[in-house]
Design an enzyme around this catalytic site. Structure first.
Site, PDB file in Angstrom:
ATOM      1  N   ARG A 223      -1.192  47.513  -2.162  1.00  0.00           N
ATOM      2  CA  ARG A 223      -2.300  47.297  -1.239  1.00  0.00           C
ATOM      3  C   ARG A 223      -3.268  48.460  -1.375  1.00  0.00           C
ATOM      4  O   ARG A 223      -2.837  49.613  -1.521  1.00  0.00           O
ATOM      5  CB  ARG A 223      -1.783  47.237   0.211  1.00  0.00           C
ATOM      6  N   HIS A 271      -7.106  41.313  -7.402  1.00  0.00           N
ATOM      7  CA  HIS A 271      -5.862  41.013  -6.665  1.00  0.00           C
ATOM      8  C   HIS A 271      -5.159  39.794  -7.274  1.00  0.00           C
ATOM      9  O   HIS A 271      -4.947  38.779  -6.580  1.00  0.00           O
ATOM     10  CB  HIS A 271      -6.161  40.795  -5.183  1.00  0.00           C
TER      11      HIS A 271
HETATM   12  C1  GLV Z   1      -0.226  39.056  -2.322  1.00  0.00           C
HETATM   13  O1  GLV Z   1      -0.707  40.146  -2.391  1.00  0.00           O
HETATM   14  C2  GLV Z   1       0.866  38.720  -1.446  1.00  0.00           C
HETATM   15  O2  GLV Z   1       1.159  39.506  -0.548  1.00  0.00           O
HETATM   16  O3  GLV Z   1       1.461  37.636  -1.636  1.00  0.00           O
END
Ligand code: GLV
Length: 308
Positions: A223, A271
């Site tokens: 994160r 991401h």
């Molecule tokens: C993606 O980052 C998740 O938490 O699935």
């Protein structure tokens, strides 16, 4: 006896199809469809609106549709039922493959060969043997352990750091704040796989980045908010670190004016290191539903106190 499905509007139909395939006896209703709140027995959610899960008096359990737990931390009125996080081995494997891609890129200098090709330059870079290239993983939970183990499979010298003591075959495990300088100074590449929690917010700060080996690289697959961005930019700007591959950001999408976009030493990906696919995750969730119905333990449970 209904499942409430709320994937925050994303890909609801695949989830409905895959959950129904796994649990054909339970009707699935997507958030927003007419539903009697008394019917809802299981809620399967990702980024649900805070407070919504309190509307179902007969709710027996809540399941996450993704690996992270921030949406539970953000909801201060969660009902008192088990909350089961998603541990899909396919996601952890994809994240390990993503991390390995960057380890290989940094170690084997693939970026440089891309530039050399443009100039038709045939020049083999000098590199250290794989077993001497040190990779360190911050956080040895499910994902960090998978990442470290898969990179170890390729012969890299691998170590890991966790708040608690771990013993994992092939991995030099460090724990506690006192071991940070030794862990950080040995790694050519440091990978962040720490979950975001109130304790880990901005954990990777000025001191941590400054203690990393000069000329090293950093990979973030967890994160964005675990990283203090100003500290990372500072070590990159002054040449202490040679590069960073970042897949997660404090604010997503990464704002167009953010310095990371144009920084010559930063690789930005949106991401994507470990997307969750309903086709594999639904089976993992359904397995936990069946375990609950048989009165067996379910795994992994969200820890309300720790926030992950
Ligand atoms: C993606 O980052 C998740 O938490 O699935």
């Amino acid at each position: 006896m209904t499942i409430l499905l709320n994937n925050n509007g994303y890909d609801n139909e695949s989830w409905r199809r895959e959950i129904s395939r796994q649990l054909p006896e339970l009707p699935v209703k997507v958030f927003g469809e007419p539903i009697d709140p008394n019917e809802v027995m299981y809620a399967m959610v990702w980024n649900h609106p805070a407070g919504d899960l309190n509307r179902y008096p007969n709710l027996k359990a809540i399941f996450s549709l993704g690996a992270g737990a921030e949406h539970f931390v953000a909801d201060t009125s969660l009902p008192d039922v088990p909350i089961i996080l998603l541990a899909d081995p396919a996601v952890a494997r994809d994240m390990a493959a993503h991390a390995l891609y960057w380890v290989l890129t940094f170690h084997r200098r693939y970026g440089d060969y891309g530039s050399q090709q443009k100039e038709r330059v045939w020049h083999r870079k000098q590199i250290v043997p794989t077993r001497e290239f040190c990779v360190g993983v911050f956080g040895l939970g499910r994902i960090g352990t998978e990442v470290a183990s898969r990179i170890h499979d390729f012969g890299y010298a691998i170590s890991g750091w966790d708040r608690s003591n771990r013993k994992i075959e092939g991995i030099d495990c460090f724990s506690g704040a006192g071991s940070l300088p030794e862990f950080l100074s040995r790694n050519d590449v440091t990978i962040n796989a720490l979950p975001l929690s109130p304790e880990t917010r901005h954990f990777l700060d000025e001191k941590i980045f400054a203690a990393m080996r000069p000329g090293g690289y950093f990979i973030n697959i967890s994160r964005g908010a675990v990283v203090d961005d100003e500290s990372l930019l500072e070590v990159l700007d002054r040449g202490h670190l040679a590069g960073a591959a970042l897949d997660a950001f404090a604010q997503e999408p990464l704002p167009t004016e953010h310095r990371y976009w144009s920084h010559p030493k930063v690789f930005v990906t949106p991401h994507m290191s470990g997307a969750t696919f309903a086709s594999s995750a639904a089976a993992v969730i359904a397995d936990n539903v069946r375990r609950l119905e048989l009165g067996l333990d379910v795994f992994p449970l969200f820890n309300r106190e720790a926030g992950y």
